[in-house]
Design a protein around this motif. Structure first.
Motif: not given
Length: 204
Positions: A26-47
């Motif tokens: 409610e306070a941050c609006g989910g900013a962690c998903c729309i801020e930053g300079e790169a995507g979220a770290p992900i493994t080949p299996a998660e891809v």
């Protein structure tokens, strides 16, 4: 001050035990998903998992995000050579969506919570604000990542007296297993008995 602690082959920053955190959308609006300079770290299996569940959330993604995914796939290599989720406009994760309040959510996580798919999101997202680092000796290091957009989460965590290791109970169990988490709790109790952590966990 606590030293770096170890549970199994996992090294843990003392902040994970002494700092507090609880997401406050409610306070941050989910900013962690729309801020930053790169995507979220992900493994080949998660891809592969993300590619598998992508059809279920495809139409929930922004048209610009769909274009990016069509062009480069669900993930790419960032400037450091790390595999990360695809992003739009140099910052927004392609897999975001918005609820009726305008709060940014993870499309795959929402679909999972609704029972539409069997996979939620990359473990790096689930573990945040912990960042995982693979060490050269095969061990894993867990560190608390401080980010200004998460100030509301720090504030709420302090109000609830919720340490990071408790806030992230389910993600930590998903990543390392129930037995590992039980060992972590035993370590916490030992630290309390030695006076290295307050028994009421009222950390400031």
């Amino acid at each position: 001050m606590l030293p770096i602690l170890q549970v199994g082959d996992v090294l843990l920053s003392p902040d994970i035990f002494t700092e507090h955190f609880c997401c406050d959308l409610e306070a941050c609006g989910g900013a962690c998903c729309i801020e930053g300079e790169a995507g979220a770290p992900i493994t080949p299996a998660e891809v592969k998992d993300l590619e598998r569940v992508l059809p279920a959330v495809w139409m929930e993604l922004d048209p610009k995000a769909r274009k990016v995914v069509n062009r480069q796939g669900v993930a790419y290599r960032d400037e450091d050579g790390d595999l990360v989720t695809s992003i739009v406009n140099g910052k927004d994760c392609c897999f975001t969506c918005y609820d009726e309040r305008g709060i940014c959510l993870c499309a795959t996580d929402r679909a999972h919570r609704e029972g539409r798919i069997d996979w939620a999101k990359p473990i790096s997202c689930y573990l945040y604000p912990i960042r995982e680092q693979q060490l050269s000796n095969g061990n894993v290091a867990l560190n608390y990542h401080r980010w200004s957009v998460c100030k509301p989460a720090v504030k709420l965590g302090r109000e609830l007296k919720l340490p990071i290791y408790k806030f992230l109970k389910n993600p930590l169990i998903r990543r390392f297993g129930q037995a590992w988490y039980d060992e972590l709790l035993a370590l916490v109790e030992a630290l309390k008995a030695e006076g290295m952590l307050p028994k009421d966990e009222e950390q400031k």
